[in-house]
Design a protein around this motif. Structure first.
Motif, PDB file in Angstrom:
ATOM      1  N   ASN A   7       0.544  -1.341  -0.247  1.00  0.00           N
ATOM      2  CA  ASN A   7      -0.437  -0.123   0.262  1.00  0.00           C
ATOM      3  C   ASN A   7       0.631   1.876  -0.335  1.00  0.00           C
ATOM      4  O   ASN A   7       0.441   2.058   0.258  1.00  0.00           O
ATOM      5  CB  ASN A   7      -0.948  -0.015   1.157  1.00  0.00           C
ATOM      6  N   CYS A   8       2.302   1.234  -0.064  1.00  0.00           N
ATOM      7  CA  CYS A   8       3.039   2.406  -0.715  1.00  0.00           C
ATOM      8  C   CYS A   8       3.194   3.181  -1.974  1.00  0.00           C
ATOM      9  O   CYS A   8       2.465   2.064  -3.130  1.00  0.00           O
ATOM     10  CB  CYS A   8       4.342   1.843  -0.248  1.00  0.00           C
ATOM     11  N   LYS A   9       2.920   4.049  -1.999  1.00  0.00           N
ATOM     12  CA  LYS A   9       2.710   4.510  -3.152  1.00  0.00           C
ATOM     13  C   LYS A   9       3.690   4.758  -4.436  1.00  0.00           C
ATOM     14  O   LYS A   9       3.836   4.145  -5.604  1.00  0.00           O
ATOM     15  CB  LYS A   9       2.556   5.969  -3.514  1.00  0.00           C
ATOM     16  N   SER A  12       5.095  -1.178  -7.417  1.00  0.00           N
ATOM     17  CA  SER A  12       4.081  -1.354  -7.974  1.00  0.00           C
ATOM     18  C   SER A  12       4.105  -3.224  -8.561  1.00  0.00           C
ATOM     19  O   SER A  12       5.061  -3.869  -7.797  1.00  0.00           O
ATOM     20  CB  SER A  12       5.216  -1.450  -9.700  1.00  0.00           C
ATOM     21  N   LYS A  56      -0.222   5.602  -0.007  1.00  0.00           N
ATOM     22  CA  LYS A  56      -1.157   5.466  -1.375  1.00  0.00           C
ATOM     23  C   LYS A  56      -1.941   6.362  -1.466  1.00  0.00           C
ATOM     24  O   LYS A  56      -2.688   6.753  -0.948  1.00  0.00           O
ATOM     25  CB  LYS A  56      -1.714   4.453  -2.304  1.00  0.00           C
ATOM     26  N   CYS A  58      -5.374   8.056  -3.362  1.00  0.00           N
ATOM     27  CA  CYS A  58      -6.326   7.347  -4.750  1.00  0.00           C
ATOM     28  C   CYS A  58      -6.538   8.650  -5.250  1.00  0.00           C
ATOM     29  O   CYS A  58      -7.181   8.095  -6.615  1.00  0.00           O
ATOM     30  CB  CYS A  58      -7.580   7.451  -4.059  1.00  0.00           C
ATOM     31  N   THR A  61      -5.030   8.254  -9.191  1.00  0.00           N
ATOM     32  CA  THR A  61      -5.407   7.192  -9.951  1.00  0.00           C
ATOM     33  C   THR A  61      -6.045   8.116 -10.874  1.00  0.00           C
ATOM     34  O   THR A  61      -7.069   9.013 -10.408  1.00  0.00           O
ATOM     35  CB  THR A  61      -6.330   6.609  -9.483  1.00  0.00           C
TER      36      THR A  61
END
Length: 86
Positions: A7-9, A12, A56, A58, A61
């Motif tokens: 859940n880290c930005k 990937s 992260k 949102c 996104t």
């Protein structure tokens, strides 16, 4: 929120292309901050999270891209259902 790589930005996920051209997450991925060797990873504790962890967001996104992908998935599911025997 728990701090974890998934859940880290900067993290990937790795995906593979399954039948019907949809992608499935493998539950593993790559860190965008630091590349660990296999030996380094083996020495890290199970719940290790580096000091660069960032939540992260949102808001980053692209919702239009998500809507497009969902529309494609819906169209493919409809085509699959039509091919099923009655």
């Amino acid at each position: 929120m728990r701090q974890a790589c998934d859940n880290c930005k900067y993290f990937s996920f790795r995906f593979y292309r399954a039948e019907y051209n949809y992608f499935v997450a493998l539950g593993e991925g790559n860190c965008g901050v630091k590349k660990y060797t296999e030996e380094e990873r083996a020495k890290l504790p199970f719940d290790f999270v580096c000091d660069k962890w960032t939540r992260k967001n949102c808001k980053d996104t692209d919702m239009s891209q998500i809507k497009d992908e969902l529309s494609e998935i819906t169209a493919k599911l409809i085509a699959i259902v039509k091919e099923l025997p009655n």
